[in-house]
Design a protein around this motif. Sequence first.
Motif, PDB file in Angstrom:
ATOM      1  N   ILE A  51       0.843  -1.182   0.000  1.00 12.97           N
ATOM      2  CA  ILE A  51       0.000   0.000   0.000  1.00 12.97           C
ATOM      3  C   ILE A  51       0.882   1.238   0.000  1.00 12.97           C
ATOM      4  N   SER A  52       0.493   2.253  -0.755  1.00  5.49           N
ATOM      5  CA  SER A  52       1.267   3.478  -0.841  1.00  5.49           C
ATOM      6  C   SER A  52       1.140   4.280   0.446  1.00  5.49           C
ATOM      7  N   GLY A  53       1.998   5.284   0.584  1.00  7.35           N
ATOM      8  CA  GLY A  53       1.992   6.097   1.789  1.00  7.35           C
ATOM      9  C   GLY A  53       0.668   6.772   2.054  1.00  7.35           C
ATOM     10  N   SER A  54       0.005   7.206   1.008  1.00  4.03           N
ATOM     11  CA  SER A  54      -1.284   7.875   1.146  1.00  4.03           C
ATOM     12  C   SER A  54      -2.432   6.899   1.356  1.00  4.03           C
ATOM     13  N   GLY A  55      -2.224   5.636   1.015  1.00  7.47           N
ATOM     14  CA  GLY A  55      -3.283   4.646   1.070  1.00  7.47           C
ATOM     15  C   GLY A  55      -4.129   4.584  -0.186  1.00  7.47           C
ATOM     16  N   ARG A  56      -3.818   5.406  -1.166  1.00  5.69           N
ATOM     17  CA  ARG A  56      -4.637   5.465  -2.377  1.00  5.69           C
ATOM     18  C   ARG A  56      -4.363   4.329  -3.353  1.00  5.69           C
ATOM     19  N   ASN A  57      -3.195   3.716  -3.259  1.00  9.40           N
ATOM     20  CA  ASN A  57      -2.818   2.659  -4.189  1.00  9.40           C
ATOM     21  C   ASN A  57      -2.494   1.381  -3.437  1.00  9.40           C
ATOM     22  N   THR A  58      -3.094   0.287  -3.873  1.00 12.44           N
ATOM     23  CA  THR A  58      -2.831  -1.012  -3.280  1.00 12.44           C
ATOM     24  C   THR A  58      -2.482  -2.018  -4.357  1.00 12.44           C
ATOM     25  N   TYR A  59      -1.717  -3.040  -3.963  1.00 16.83           N
ATOM     26  CA  TYR A  59      -1.265  -4.073  -4.882  1.00 16.83           C
ATOM     27  C   TYR A  59      -1.338  -5.413  -4.177  1.00 16.83           C
ATOM     28  N   TYR A  60      -1.695  -6.445  -4.931  1.00 14.77           N
ATOM     29  CA  TYR A  60      -1.846  -7.772  -4.363  1.00 14.77           C
ATOM     30  C   TYR A  60      -1.248  -8.828  -5.276  1.00 14.77           C
ATOM     31  N   SER A  61      -0.752  -9.886  -4.670  1.00 15.85           N
ATOM     32  CA  SER A  61      -0.377 -11.056  -5.435  1.00 15.85           C
ATOM     33  C   SER A  61      -1.634 -11.726  -5.963  1.00 15.85           C
ATOM     34  N   ASP A  62      -1.463 -12.590  -6.951  1.00 15.85           N
ATOM     35  CA  ASP A  62      -2.620 -13.294  -7.493  1.00 15.85           C
ATOM     36  C   ASP A  62      -3.309 -14.139  -6.426  1.00 15.85           C
ATOM     37  N   SER A  63      -2.545 -14.746  -5.552  1.00 19.03           N
ATOM     38  CA  SER A  63      -3.129 -15.588  -4.525  1.00 19.03           C
ATOM     39  C   SER A  63      -3.890 -14.786  -3.474  1.00 19.03           C
ATOM     40  N   ALA A  64      -3.478 -13.546  -3.249  1.00 18.28           N
ATOM     41  CA  ALA A  64      -4.127 -12.712  -2.243  1.00 18.28           C
ATOM     42  C   ALA A  64      -5.331 -11.952  -2.787  1.00 18.28           C
ATOM     43  N   LYS A  65      -5.324 -11.678  -4.058  1.00 16.21           N
ATOM     44  CA  LYS A  65      -6.365 -10.859  -4.665  1.00 16.21           C
ATOM     45  C   LYS A  65      -7.748 -11.459  -4.440  1.00 16.21           C
ATOM     46  N   GLY A  66      -8.660 -10.641  -3.956  1.00 17.92           N
ATOM     47  CA  GLY A  66     -10.021 -11.079  -3.705  1.00 17.92           C
ATOM     48  C   GLY A  66     -10.245 -11.670  -2.337  1.00 17.92           C
ATOM     49  N   ARG A  67      -9.174 -11.981  -1.621  1.00 19.83           N
ATOM     50  CA  ARG A  67      -9.292 -12.571  -0.291  1.00 19.83           C
ATOM     51  C   ARG A  67      -8.672 -11.709   0.799  1.00 19.83           C
ATOM     52  N   PHE A  68      -7.589 -11.028   0.476  1.00 15.87           N
ATOM     53  CA  PHE A  68      -6.870 -10.225   1.457  1.00 15.87           C
ATOM     54  C   PHE A  68      -7.058  -8.741   1.158  1.00 15.87           C
ATOM     55  N   THR A  69      -7.039  -7.935   2.203  1.00 15.98           N
ATOM     56  CA  THR A  69      -7.135  -6.489   2.051  1.00 15.98           C
ATOM     57  C   THR A  69      -6.076  -5.822   2.916  1.00 15.98           C
ATOM     58  N   ILE A  70      -5.258  -4.983   2.296  1.00 17.69           N
ATOM     59  CA  ILE A  70      -4.274  -4.221   3.038  1.00 17.69           C
ATOM     60  C   ILE A  70      -4.820  -2.817   3.274  1.00 17.69           C
ATOM     61  N   SER A  71      -4.575  -2.285   4.449  1.00 13.07           N
ATOM     62  CA  SER A  71      -5.035  -0.952   4.791  1.00 13.07           C
ATOM     63  C   SER A  71      -4.029  -0.301   5.729  1.00 13.07           C
ATOM     64  N   ARG A  72      -4.192   0.988   5.947  1.00 11.48           N
ATOM     65  CA  ARG A  72      -3.309   1.681   6.876  1.00 11.48           C
ATOM     66  C   ARG A  72      -4.061   2.777   7.585  1.00 11.48           C
ATOM     67  N   ASP A  73      -3.596   3.096   8.768  1.00 10.67           N
ATOM     68  CA  ASP A  73      -4.138   4.178   9.563  1.00 10.67           C
ATOM     69  C   ASP A  73      -2.961   5.061   9.939  1.00 10.67           C
ATOM     70  N   ASN A  74      -2.782   6.131   9.198  1.00  7.22           N
ATOM     71  CA  ASN A  74      -1.607   6.967   9.405  1.00  7.22           C
ATOM     72  C   ASN A  74      -1.642   7.715  10.736  1.00  7.22           C
ATOM     73  N   ALA A  75      -2.830   7.941  11.268  1.00  7.60           N
ATOM     74  CA  ALA A  75      -2.938   8.589  12.571  1.00  7.60           C
ATOM     75  C   ALA A  75      -2.415   7.690  13.682  1.00  7.60           C
ATOM     76  N   ARG A  76      -2.541   6.380  13.515  1.00  7.12           N
ATOM     77  CA  ARG A  76      -2.081   5.417  14.504  1.00  7.12           C
ATOM     78  C   ARG A  76      -0.756   4.774  14.131  1.00  7.12           C
ATOM     79  N   ASN A  77      -0.208   5.100  12.967  1.00  3.78           N
ATOM     80  CA  ASN A  77       1.037   4.505  12.484  1.00  3.78           C
ATOM     81  C   ASN A  77       0.947   2.985  12.401  1.00  3.78           C
ATOM     82  N   THR A  78      -0.137   2.499  11.826  1.00  2.00           N
ATOM     83  CA  THR A  78      -0.327   1.065  11.679  1.00  2.00           C
ATOM     84  C   THR A  78      -0.721   0.710  10.251  1.00  2.00           C
TER      85      THR A  78
END
Length: 123
Positions: A51-78
């Motif tokens: 996931i990009s620094g802003s959270g606007r762009n995400t990328y997944y492997s073929d195996s993860a696509k449709g099942r996994f979701t990456i996210s970030r909370d910049n206020a919490r640094n997580t």
Amino acid sequence: QVQLVESGGGLVQAGGSLRLSCAASGRTFSSIAMGWFRQAPGKDREFVAAISGSGRNTYYSDSAKGRFTISRDNARNTADLQMTSLKPEDTAVYYCTADGTTYNLRIGSADYWGQGTQVTVSS
């Protein structure tokens, strides 16, 4: 300089869900890309998601696509990885990674790695 600490790994049955979390410190969190790699026993490390620094762009492997979701909370640094519909093949040590760009994360050249957290999916 970035420090990464993963949490949330554990045991789950096939078809279940698990949420991994990565806490980052040492650099302005919103300016750094975050990602996840995994490594199963006897296998090479494998890109999972980024996931990009802003959270606007995400990328997944073929195996993860449709099942996994990456996210970030910049206020919490997580950065989190929500995993659903888990399969035994997902069993691995999952590593949080960080770098200046998602491109570097996707090609496996991350500057920073966490210590890893074990995910085990039973059949």
